[in-house]
Design a protein around this motif. Structure first.
Motif, PDB file in Angstrom:
ATOM      1  N   CYS A   1       0.825  -1.210   0.000  1.00 49.17           N
ATOM      2  CA  CYS A   1       0.000   0.000   0.000  1.00 49.17           C
ATOM      3  C   CYS A   1       0.859   1.260   0.000  1.00 49.17           C
ATOM      4  O   CYS A   1       0.512   2.261  -0.637  1.00 49.17           O
ATOM      5  CB  CYS A   1      -0.930   0.007   1.213  1.00 49.17           C
ATOM      6  SG  CYS A   1      -2.253  -1.234   1.144  1.00 49.17           S
ATOM      7  N   THR A   2       1.971   1.227   0.706  1.00 51.41           N
ATOM      8  CA  THR A   2       2.863   2.385   0.762  1.00 51.41           C
ATOM      9  C   THR A   2       3.407   2.727  -0.627  1.00 51.41           C
ATOM     10  O   THR A   2       3.644   3.895  -0.954  1.00 51.41           O
ATOM     11  CB  THR A   2       4.034   2.118   1.731  1.00 51.41           C
ATOM     12  OG1 THR A   2       3.510   1.874   3.040  1.00 51.41           O
ATOM     13  CG2 THR A   2       4.973   3.303   1.798  1.00 51.41           C
ATOM     14  N   LYS A   3       3.581   1.703  -1.467  1.00 51.24           N
ATOM     15  CA  LYS A   3       4.086   1.926  -2.829  1.00 51.24           C
ATOM     16  C   LYS A   3       2.966   2.088  -3.845  1.00 51.24           C
ATOM     17  O   LYS A   3       3.218   2.095  -5.054  1.00 51.24           O
ATOM     18  CB  LYS A   3       5.004   0.768  -3.229  1.00 51.24           C
ATOM     19  CG  LYS A   3       6.254   0.652  -2.369  1.00 51.24           C
ATOM     20  CD  LYS A   3       7.239  -0.335  -2.934  1.00 51.24           C
ATOM     21  CE  LYS A   3       6.667  -1.728  -2.989  1.00 51.24           C
ATOM     22  NZ  LYS A   3       6.385  -2.261  -1.633  1.00 51.24           N
ATOM     23  N   GLY A   4       1.713   2.164  -3.373  1.00 45.26           N
ATOM     24  CA  GLY A   4       0.594   2.379  -4.277  1.00 45.26           C
ATOM     25  C   GLY A   4       0.071   1.127  -4.928  1.00 45.26           C
ATOM     26  O   GLY A   4      -0.682   1.202  -5.913  1.00 45.26           O
ATOM     27  N   ASN A   5       0.428  -0.044  -4.378  1.00 47.96           N
ATOM     28  CA  ASN A   5      -0.051  -1.318  -4.923  1.00 47.96           C
ATOM     29  C   ASN A   5      -1.132  -1.900  -4.014  1.00 47.96           C
ATOM     30  O   ASN A   5      -1.042  -1.790  -2.791  1.00 47.96           O
ATOM     31  CB  ASN A   5       1.099  -2.319  -5.033  1.00 47.96           C
ATOM     32  CG  ASN A   5       2.177  -1.851  -5.986  1.00 47.96           C
ATOM     33  OD1 ASN A   5       1.884  -1.282  -7.028  1.00 47.96           O
ATOM     34  ND2 ASN A   5       3.433  -2.084  -5.623  1.00 47.96           N
ATOM     35  N   PRO A   6      -2.141  -2.544  -4.587  1.00 45.90           N
ATOM     36  CA  PRO A   6      -3.209  -3.110  -3.744  1.00 45.90           C
ATOM     37  C   PRO A   6      -2.683  -4.276  -2.910  1.00 45.90           C
ATOM     38  O   PRO A   6      -1.842  -5.051  -3.375  1.00 45.90           O
ATOM     39  CB  PRO A   6      -4.244  -3.591  -4.764  1.00 45.90           C
ATOM     40  CG  PRO A   6      -3.475  -3.780  -6.030  1.00 45.90           C
ATOM     41  CD  PRO A   6      -2.390  -2.759  -6.028  1.00 45.90           C
ATOM     42  N   PRO A   7      -3.167  -4.435  -1.677  1.00 41.77           N
ATOM     43  CA  PRO A   7      -2.767  -5.596  -0.872  1.00 41.77           C
ATOM     44  C   PRO A   7      -3.323  -6.875  -1.470  1.00 41.77           C
ATOM     45  O   PRO A   7      -4.412  -6.887  -2.052  1.00 41.77           O
ATOM     46  CB  PRO A   7      -3.388  -5.299   0.498  1.00 41.77           C
ATOM     47  CG  PRO A   7      -4.519  -4.370   0.217  1.00 41.77           C
ATOM     48  CD  PRO A   7      -4.105  -3.551  -0.968  1.00 41.77           C
ATOM     49  N   ILE A   8      -2.555  -7.957  -1.358  1.00 37.62           N
ATOM     50  CA  ILE A   8      -2.975  -9.249  -1.891  1.00 37.62           C
ATOM     51  C   ILE A   8      -3.434 -10.137  -0.748  1.00 37.62           C
ATOM     52  O   ILE A   8      -2.702 -10.366   0.216  1.00 37.62           O
ATOM     53  CB  ILE A   8      -1.827  -9.933  -2.663  1.00 37.62           C
ATOM     54  CG1 ILE A   8      -1.416  -9.072  -3.865  1.00 37.62           C
ATOM     55  CG2 ILE A   8      -2.255 -11.323  -3.130  1.00 37.62           C
ATOM     56  CD1 ILE A   8      -0.231  -9.642  -4.636  1.00 37.62           C
ATOM     57  N   ILE A   9      -4.658 -10.650  -0.860  1.00 41.29           N
ATOM     58  CA  ILE A   9      -5.240 -11.545   0.138  1.00 41.29           C
ATOM     59  C   ILE A   9      -5.207 -12.961  -0.421  1.00 41.29           C
ATOM     60  O   ILE A   9      -5.674 -13.211  -1.536  1.00 41.29           O
ATOM     61  CB  ILE A   9      -6.696 -11.142   0.444  1.00 41.29           C
ATOM     62  CG1 ILE A   9      -6.733  -9.730   1.029  1.00 41.29           C
ATOM     63  CG2 ILE A   9      -7.350 -12.142   1.378  1.00 41.29           C
ATOM     64  CD1 ILE A   9      -8.130  -9.145   1.097  1.00 41.29           C
ATOM     65  N   TYR A  10      -4.639 -13.891   0.347  1.00 37.72           N
ATOM     66  CA  TYR A  10      -4.576 -15.280  -0.098  1.00 37.72           C
ATOM     67  C   TYR A  10      -5.791 -16.033   0.432  1.00 37.72           C
ATOM     68  O   TYR A  10      -5.983 -16.162   1.632  1.00 37.72           O
ATOM     69  CB  TYR A  10      -3.269 -15.923   0.375  1.00 37.72           C
ATOM     70  CG  TYR A  10      -2.055 -15.291  -0.297  1.00 37.72           C
ATOM     71  CD1 TYR A  10      -1.668 -15.687  -1.573  1.00 37.72           C
ATOM     72  CD2 TYR A  10      -1.340 -14.280   0.328  1.00 37.72           C
ATOM     73  CE1 TYR A  10      -0.586 -15.094  -2.214  1.00 37.72           C
ATOM     74  CE2 TYR A  10      -0.250 -13.687  -0.287  1.00 37.72           C
ATOM     75  CZ  TYR A  10       0.118 -14.092  -1.563  1.00 37.72           C
ATOM     76  OH  TYR A  10       1.187 -13.503  -2.192  1.00 37.72           O
TER      77      TYR A  10
END
Length: 328
Positions: free
Chosen positions: A202-211
């Motif tokens: 999130c800090t780098k602007g990417n969505p979190p990935i949920i497994y």
């Protein structure tokens, strides 16, 4: 007091070593610097604890070696009062790929520590166990009487180690305590944990990935609460021979956790999903009544408060921590 922390370059172990050194104890750390994740984080952990000793009346010594080496272990424990046994091959997913390694380190290594501690007549051994020993829930929250049916080789290895710890108390009279940690997080945490992954992305602007679906639930326990439980056992023998759950104030599903992290950093991000990993427990939730009764354990931070504290720490330490997270 003379304290040995095995696995003292790791996440929890390094916080213990730092805390004890800062409070004037003589701390020895034994760690083999296993590259399970970038050892730059572990090296930073060592320097942080060493700096704490320089700022106090305590001392700090780092020994590069393994808990599976009887010669090194016996030599170190000869002059030790208390052993905090944190060393382990971590990782549920890693254990599924290679079940032999966690057995060798987590079981054989624990037995090596216990034999040396018995022979040296140490005051107490505090063993780091895991909520992974429970496995499939028959009811929630887990109390310490819940059946133990681990669903991963890692969980099996921690349960076997815990059983040896109990037997050394019952058969040999060695004072021991096992603490079943429930998903510990906080500053300098392992980079392959859900919270550190979510924050980093999130800090780098990417969505979190949920497994998986994100419906899995967890107790997330902030590191300062875990350290306080361990510190109590320096002088409190009321839990000798016992197994204690060390969990948090609340429980959260992974989907909501990802939302909490995202909303703190960048609410515009979406959530992404990927296939769930084999061996992951469906739910964990700690009943901490026993720890509260025996060692006055009382967790202080909710998951939302803890996430905010970790994000604040991440932002301050991003320059050194984030590149190592990305490499791991």
């Amino acid at each position: 007091m003379r304290i040995l922390v095995t696995g003292g370059a790791g996440f929890i172990g390094s916080h213990l070593a730092e805390s004890f050194a800062r409070n004037g104890h003589e701390v020895t750390v034994l760690d083999n610097l296993e590259p399970y994740y970038d050892i730059g984080i572990k090296q930073h952990n060592v320097e942080t604890a060493r700096k704490a000793s320089h700022e106090s009346d305590g001392s700090y010594e780092f020994v590069h070696g393994s808990v599976t080496d009887p010669e090194i272990v016996r030599e170190l424990i000869t002059d030790i009062d208390i052993v905090y046994h944190q060393a382990a091959q971590a990782g549920v997913r890693t254990s599924v790929e290679n079940p032999t390694k966690p057995n060798r380190i987590n079981v054989d290594g624990t037995l090596t520590i216990l034999e040396a501690a018995r022979d040296a007549d140490v005051t107490r051994v505090i063993n780091a166990s895991s909520s992974s020993v429970y496995g499939k829930p028959e009811y929630l929250p887990y109390d310490e009487e819940h059946p133990t049916t681990p669903v991963s080789p890692y969980g099996v290895s921690k349960l076997a180690a815990e059983s040896y710890v109990r037997v050394f108390n019952e058969v040999y009279g060695l004072p021991t305590v096992s603490l079943r940690y429930f998903t510990v997080y906080g500053p300098r945490m392992r980079p392959n944990m859900a919270i550190s992954n979510f924050v980093s992305r999130c800090t780098k602007g990417n969505p979190p990935i949920i497994y998986g679906t994100g419906e899995q639930t967890r107790d997330f326990t902030y590191i300062t609460d875990v350290i306080q439980a361990n510190r109590t056992l320096l002088t409190d023998g009321g839990a000798d021979g016992e197994v204690l759950n060390i969990g948090s104030t609340d429980n959260i599903d992974i989907h909501t956790l990802a939302e909490v992290v995202r909303d703190e950093i960048d609410p515009s991000l979406d959530l992404k999903y990927a296939d769930r990993h084999a061996g992951d427990a469906e739910h964990t939730h700690a009943d901490i009544t026993k720890a509260s009764d025996l060692i006055d354990y009382e967790p202080t931070l909710s998951i939302r408060e803890g996430v905010r504290k970790f994000i604040d720490w991440y932002e301050v330490n991003r320059e050194w921590y984030e590149p190592l997270v990305l490499k791991s």
